[in-house]
Write a protein that holds these residues in place. Structure first.
Motif, PDB file in Angstrom:
ATOM      1  N   SER A  46       0.807  -1.090  -0.081  1.00  0.00           N
ATOM      2  CA  SER A  46       0.022  -0.071   0.128  1.00  0.00           C
ATOM      3  C   SER A  46       1.047   1.274   0.089  1.00  0.00           C
ATOM      4  CB  SER A  46      -0.830   0.051   1.311  1.00  0.00           C
ATOM      5  OG  SER A  46      -1.919   1.080   1.220  1.00  0.00           O
ATOM      6  N   THR A  47       0.682   2.118  -1.058  1.00  0.00           N
ATOM      7  CA  THR A  47       1.662   3.278  -1.060  1.00  0.00           C
ATOM      8  C   THR A  47       1.241   4.203  -2.210  1.00  0.00           C
ATOM      9  OG1 THR A  47       4.193   3.624  -1.811  1.00  0.00           O
ATOM     10  CG2 THR A  47       2.866   2.214  -3.232  1.00  0.00           C
ATOM     11  N   SER A  48       1.791   5.449  -2.144  1.00  0.00           N
ATOM     12  CA  SER A  48       1.392   6.353  -3.287  1.00  0.00           C
ATOM     13  C   SER A  48       2.546   6.174  -4.294  1.00  0.00           C
ATOM     14  CB  SER A  48       1.575   7.788  -2.615  1.00  0.00           C
ATOM     15  OG  SER A  48       3.071   8.002  -2.235  1.00  0.00           O
ATOM     16  N   TYR A  49       1.798   6.246  -5.650  1.00  0.00           N
ATOM     17  CA  TYR A  49       2.685   6.172  -6.794  1.00  0.00           C
ATOM     18  C   TYR A  49       2.359   7.105  -8.137  1.00  0.00           C
ATOM     19  CZ  TYR A  49      -1.087   3.476  -8.614  1.00  0.00           C
ATOM     20  OH  TYR A  49      -2.636   3.432  -8.963  1.00  0.00           O
ATOM     21  N   GLU A  67      -6.404   1.382  -5.769  1.00  0.00           N
ATOM     22  CA  GLU A  67      -7.063   2.468  -4.811  1.00  0.00           C
ATOM     23  C   GLU A  67      -8.099   1.476  -4.026  1.00  0.00           C
ATOM     24  OE1 GLU A  67     -10.050   6.240  -5.062  1.00  0.00           O
ATOM     25  OE2 GLU A  67      -8.307   6.231  -6.393  1.00  0.00           O
ATOM     26  N   SER A  71      -3.669   1.913  -1.942  1.00  0.00           N
ATOM     27  CA  SER A  71      -2.827   2.580  -2.662  1.00  0.00           C
ATOM     28  C   SER A  71      -3.434   3.901  -3.574  1.00  0.00           C
ATOM     29  CB  SER A  71      -2.046   1.752  -3.573  1.00  0.00           C
ATOM     30  OG  SER A  71      -1.151   0.801  -2.909  1.00  0.00           O
ATOM     31  N   LYS A  72      -2.441   5.097  -3.751  1.00  0.00           N
ATOM     32  CA  LYS A  72      -3.165   5.956  -4.151  1.00  0.00           C
ATOM     33  C   LYS A  72      -2.241   6.475  -5.444  1.00  0.00           C
ATOM     34  CE  LYS A  72      -4.244  10.922  -3.202  1.00  0.00           C
ATOM     35  NZ  LYS A  72      -5.268  11.044  -4.041  1.00  0.00           N
ATOM     36  N   VAL A  74      -0.997   9.296  -7.583  1.00  0.00           N
ATOM     37  CA  VAL A  74      -1.003  10.604  -7.633  1.00  0.00           C
ATOM     38  C   VAL A  74      -0.742  11.362  -8.729  1.00  0.00           C
ATOM     39  CG1 VAL A  74      -0.145  10.708  -4.996  1.00  0.00           C
ATOM     40  CG2 VAL A  74       1.580  10.837  -6.729  1.00  0.00           C
ATOM     41  N   SER A  96       4.073  16.246  -6.499  1.00  0.00           N
ATOM     42  CA  SER A  96       2.869  15.185  -6.162  1.00  0.00           C
ATOM     43  C   SER A  96       3.554  14.293  -5.299  1.00  0.00           C
ATOM     44  CB  SER A  96       2.629  14.388  -7.203  1.00  0.00           C
ATOM     45  OG  SER A  96       3.493  13.755  -8.062  1.00  0.00           O
ATOM     46  N   PRO A  98       5.386  11.187  -5.007  1.00  0.00           N
ATOM     47  CA  PRO A  98       4.876   9.802  -4.752  1.00  0.00           C
ATOM     48  C   PRO A  98       6.078   9.009  -4.133  1.00  0.00           C
ATOM     49  CG  PRO A  98       5.649  10.273  -6.968  1.00  0.00           C
ATOM     50  CD  PRO A  98       5.601  11.369  -6.391  1.00  0.00           C
ATOM     51  N   ARG A  99       5.734   7.875  -3.413  1.00  0.00           N
ATOM     52  CA  ARG A  99       6.638   7.202  -2.836  1.00  0.00           C
ATOM     53  C   ARG A  99       7.350   6.207  -4.013  1.00  0.00           C
ATOM     54  NH1 ARG A  99       5.758   2.498   1.796  1.00  0.00           N
ATOM     55  NH2 ARG A  99       7.990   2.462   2.267  1.00  0.00           N
ATOM     56  N   SER A 124      11.867   9.746  -4.110  1.00  0.00           N
ATOM     57  CA  SER A 124      10.844   8.659  -4.727  1.00  0.00           C
ATOM     58  C   SER A 124      11.809   7.466  -5.122  1.00  0.00           C
ATOM     59  CB  SER A 124      10.113   9.172  -5.675  1.00  0.00           C
ATOM     60  OG  SER A 124       9.155  10.161  -5.506  1.00  0.00           O
TER      61      SER A 124
END
Length: 185
Positions: A46-49, A67, A71-72, A74, A96, A98-99, A124
């Motif tokens: 689960s992460t931002s990407y 989502e 996870s999101k 961006v 933005s 993102p990870r 990132s």
């Protein structure tokens, strides 16, 4: 050269894994773009990407799947990478934050873009996933398990996309694989 400055290099093919194992990295395992994308889309990660390089529909499908598991996305830029303005892309990625930055372009375009982004987007992790995103989104067929078991997924991809994969698998890969395996014994 594009991989020389990478923070991480994943072994997505069996010749790379065998070569790494023969040079002292006995715990090296195969990690594919498909595996990483599936881990995001099914909630194992689960992460931002940010997603760079896929077509619009696979991007939307993947984003909805990811989502629903926390996870999101961006940012998503799709289409031909030759038209992207690098400085603008770097600014948008930094804004933005993102990870992960998933680069869904084929080799060597993905690796070259990732190398260009590395200095400009230091916070990132940038990972090339190739066609893994389309596979995770169900837009490109994955090789059957029997192909994976015997390390011959390339045959499945070659049969399905002969014009695109023929040069890579029949002309470019064999000499590299031979050199890798013969120099690591």
């Amino acid at each position: 050269k594009a991989l020389d400055h990478a923070d991480y290099v994943t072994a997505d093919g069996w010749p790379l894994v065998k070569a790494a194992q023969q040079t002292g990295f006995s715990s090296c395992q195969r990690v594919t773009g498909k595996t990483l994308c599936q881990s995001i889309s099914n909630g194992a990660i689960s992460t931002s990407y940010a997603l760079l390089g896929s077509e619009s529909l696979p991007c939307q499908i993947f984003a909805a799947m990811a989502e629903s598991h926390g996870s999101k996305m961006v940012m998503c830029i799709h289409g031909r990478s030759e038209g992207w303005e690098l400085s603008r892309l770097i600014n948008e990625l930094n804004e933005s934050s993102p990870r992960l930055i998933l680069v869904a372009l084929g080799a060597p375009k993905g690796e070259i873009l990732a190398a260009k982004l590395r200095q400009g987007v230091p916070n990132s992790t940038i990972i090339g996933v190739g066609g893994g995103l389309e596979m995770a989104a169900g837009m490109m067929p994955s090789a059957p398990k029997i192909y994976e078991r015997y390390n011959i997924e390339w045959m499945f991809r070659l049969a399905g996309q002969p014009r695109r994969m023929g040069r890579r698998y029949l002309l470019e890969s064999p000499p590299v694989a031979w050199d890798l395996l013969s120099t690591t014994k």
